[in-house]
Write a protein that holds these residues in place. Structure first.
Motif, PDB file in Angstrom:
ATOM      1  N   GLN A   1       2.028   1.724  -3.377  1.00  0.00           N
ATOM      2  CA  GLN A   1       1.111   2.216  -4.172  1.00  0.00           C
ATOM      3  C   GLN A   1       0.686   3.929  -4.082  1.00  0.00           C
ATOM      4  O   GLN A   1       0.955   3.827  -5.341  1.00  0.00           O
ATOM      5  N   ASN A   2       0.096   3.927  -2.409  1.00  0.00           N
ATOM      6  CA  ASN A   2      -0.034   5.462  -2.506  1.00  0.00           C
ATOM      7  C   ASN A   2       1.765   6.534  -3.278  1.00  0.00           C
ATOM      8  O   ASN A   2       1.445   7.411  -3.572  1.00  0.00           O
TER       9      ASN A   2
ATOM     10  N   ALA B   1      -3.180  13.029  -1.977  1.00  0.00           N
ATOM     11  CA  ALA B   1      -2.235  11.788  -2.293  1.00  0.00           C
ATOM     12  C   ALA B   1      -1.326  11.740  -1.660  1.00  0.00           C
ATOM     13  O   ALA B   1      -0.868  11.044  -1.047  1.00  0.00           O
TER      14      ALA B   1
ATOM     15  N   GLU C   1      -2.501  10.716   2.262  1.00  0.00           N
ATOM     16  CA  GLU C   1      -2.955   9.410   1.934  1.00  0.00           C
ATOM     17  C   GLU C   1      -1.230   8.325   1.780  1.00  0.00           C
ATOM     18  O   GLU C   1      -1.236   7.257   3.150  1.00  0.00           O
ATOM     19  N   TRP C   2      -0.555   9.381   1.361  1.00  0.00           N
ATOM     20  CA  TRP C   2       0.689   8.420   1.318  1.00  0.00           C
ATOM     21  C   TRP C   2       2.121   7.881   2.563  1.00  0.00           C
ATOM     22  O   TRP C   2       2.106   7.512   2.576  1.00  0.00           O
TER      23      TRP C   2
ATOM     24  N   SER D   1      -0.261   5.785   5.182  1.00  0.00           N
ATOM     25  CA  SER D   1       0.606   4.458   5.152  1.00  0.00           C
ATOM     26  C   SER D   1       2.346   3.915   5.289  1.00  0.00           C
ATOM     27  O   SER D   1       2.024   3.375   5.990  1.00  0.00           O
TER      28      SER D   1
ATOM     29  N   GLN E   1      -3.147   0.669  -9.374  1.00  0.00           N
ATOM     30  CA  GLN E   1      -4.322  -0.158  -9.429  1.00  0.00           C
ATOM     31  C   GLN E   1      -4.677  -1.671  -8.831  1.00  0.00           C
ATOM     32  O   GLN E   1      -4.607  -1.853  -8.201  1.00  0.00           O
TER      33      GLN E   1
ATOM     34  N   THR F   1       0.569  -1.463   0.048  1.00  0.00           N
ATOM     35  CA  THR F   1       0.236   0.046  -0.691  1.00  0.00           C
ATOM     36  C   THR F   1       1.377   1.499   0.070  1.00  0.00           C
ATOM     37  O   THR F   1       0.649   1.969  -0.493  1.00  0.00           O
TER      38      THR F   1
END
Length: 432
Positions: free
Chosen positions: A148-149, A201, A204-205, A208, A409, A145
């Motif tokens: 991905q972020n 974004a 969110e990164w 995580s 994704q 995750t």
């Protein structure tokens, strides 16, 4: 519009774009300490430092202590007494006694307790293995995750930079009269909108990354671990039947369910042993002083006593403990069967999900990204030459963004599906 108004408008556009650009990179280039870490090092530290896992390990020590407690024999009892006949006028004398008693357990109660405690320890060991199986999979997904972020943040940041450069170019073209003020404003608004997406974004990164520190049991307030890696190395070929067989042989929770049957059987044995009558053994010594009574003088004497005590176990008429152990044994058997069915279903579902994500990844690898990028570059080139509208450029930019976001994704879904499949099958060869 006169020349002074044109000059003021152009100057305002430049100031806005410069402020947006500086503000964006001031936010992205944060000052927190970055500790880069790769997956192999990360998962190794999770096994060593995760606080929840460390707490679970104490259950083994507790089980060892319970085994030691089960080995203990019943404590002996020491009784001491003294008496005085209370007839001082008649010189009836006095005396004292001492007695040691001990309960002799029959029916194999001690052995049954030890066997139960040992089987419970084996169950706890299997549950600890299963805890780590889930912890390892959850930690891996958290690492994926974070990767991905970061990729999503890069996609949005690159899109913003592209739109920012286009907006700068539109500002210059507007000053030269090549485009209208409306088009220049539109490109500027699109850049600002993309900047908000970048900020979201980025949040969110970082969230995580904070989760990585949580799983590692770290307390750094000003440092975050930065996940390094890619989504390569998640291609596997499996046979569903082999996976189910492997899971039924290797899954720690199924082995724990099987051990639960052993624990239930030992609990039933202990319940039966507890119904056996125990014996009380006692021995003692006493002393009675000389009785100087003229009617019945008695010399002093020291009696020695020994005997047994047999309890009357009327409680055996109430078989609640035995019934509870019996039904617990039946329950453990059903739970084991349920675990077998559950594992087969989990492996089957995870297998089909992984196969689906593999096909989706192949679809993107067939040139979908390259095509969407080529369309965007072509639209931007045509727009700068005045051959197409800004709306077409924006549509192409959104399509390219959506394609990139969907691609990452799908890569994440494919990697996560492999993790879930190997979690379900009780195997592990993840490394990237």
């Amino acid at each position: 519009m006169n020349k002074q108004s044109w000059a003021k408008t152009n100057k305002l556009f430049f100031i806005c774009f410069l402020a947006i650009h500086c503000h964006c990179f001031a936010q992205i280039d944060t000052t927190f300490n970055k500790i880069t870490i790769r997956y192999a090092d990360y998962i190794n530290l999770v096994g060593k430092n995760n606080l929840g896992y460390a707490a679970q390990k104490f259950n083994i020590d507790i089980a060892d202590a319970n085994i030691e407690s089960a080995k203990v024999f019943p404590d002996p009892e020491l009784g001491i007494g003294w008496f005085d006949n209370g007839q001082r006028r008649m010189n009836m004398g006095y005396g004292y006694s001492a007695q040691v008693g001990w309960l002799l357990e029959l029916g194999g109660k001690r052995k049954a307790r030890i066997d139960l405690a040992k089987s419970e320890k084996e169950l706890i060991q299997l549950l600890l293995l299963d805890y780590f199986r889930n912890l390892r999979a959850d930690a891996t997904i958290s690492f994926l995750t974070a990767l991905q972020n970061k990729f999503l943040l890069d996609v949005l940041l690159n899109s913003y930079q592209t739109m920012y450069r286009l907006a700068q170019s539109d500002s210059i073209r507007f000053r030269s009269g090549a485009i209208t003020q409306l088009d220049a404003r539109q490109s500027r608004l699109e850049a600002q909108t993309m900047l908000n997406d970048v900020f979201q974004a980025e949040a969110e990164w970082k969230a995580s990354l904070a989760n990585l520190s949580l799983l590692l049991g770290q307390k750094q307030k000003d440092s975050l671990f930065i996940a390094l890696g890619s989504f390569d190395g998640f291609e596997r070929n499996f046979n569903l039947s082999d996976l189910i067989t492997t899971a039924q042989n290797n899954r720690a929770d199924l082995l724990a369910a099987l051990q639960g049957k052993t624990v239930a059987q030992n609990l039933l044995k202990l319940a039966k042993a507890n119904r056996v009558i125990d014996l009380g053994i006692a021995t003692g010594i006493g002393y009675t002083s000389y009785v100087r009574n003229v009617i019945a003088p008695t010399p002093s004497f020291t009696p020695v006593t020994a005997g047994i005590a047999i309890p009357l176990k009327f409680s055996n008429n109430r078989s609640g403990e035995l019934k509870a152990a019996y039904y617990n044994n039946l329950q453990a058997e059903i739970q084991y069967q349920q675990a077998e069915v559950q594992i087969q279903a989990e492996v089957t579902q995870a297998y089909f999900q992984y196969q689906a994500t593999r096909k989706q990844v192949q679809q993107f690898n067939n040139g979908l990204l390259d095509e969407s990028r080529a369309v965007l570059d072509g639209k931007i080139y045509s727009y700068q030459r005045g051959e197409t509208s800004l709306l077409e450029v924006l549509n192409a930019q959104r399509t390219y963004n959506d394609t990139q976001l969907a691609y990452y994704q799908i890569l994440f879904n494919n990697a996560a599906a492999l993790v879930e499949l190997e979690r379900a099958a009780g195997i592990w060869d993840i490394n990237f």
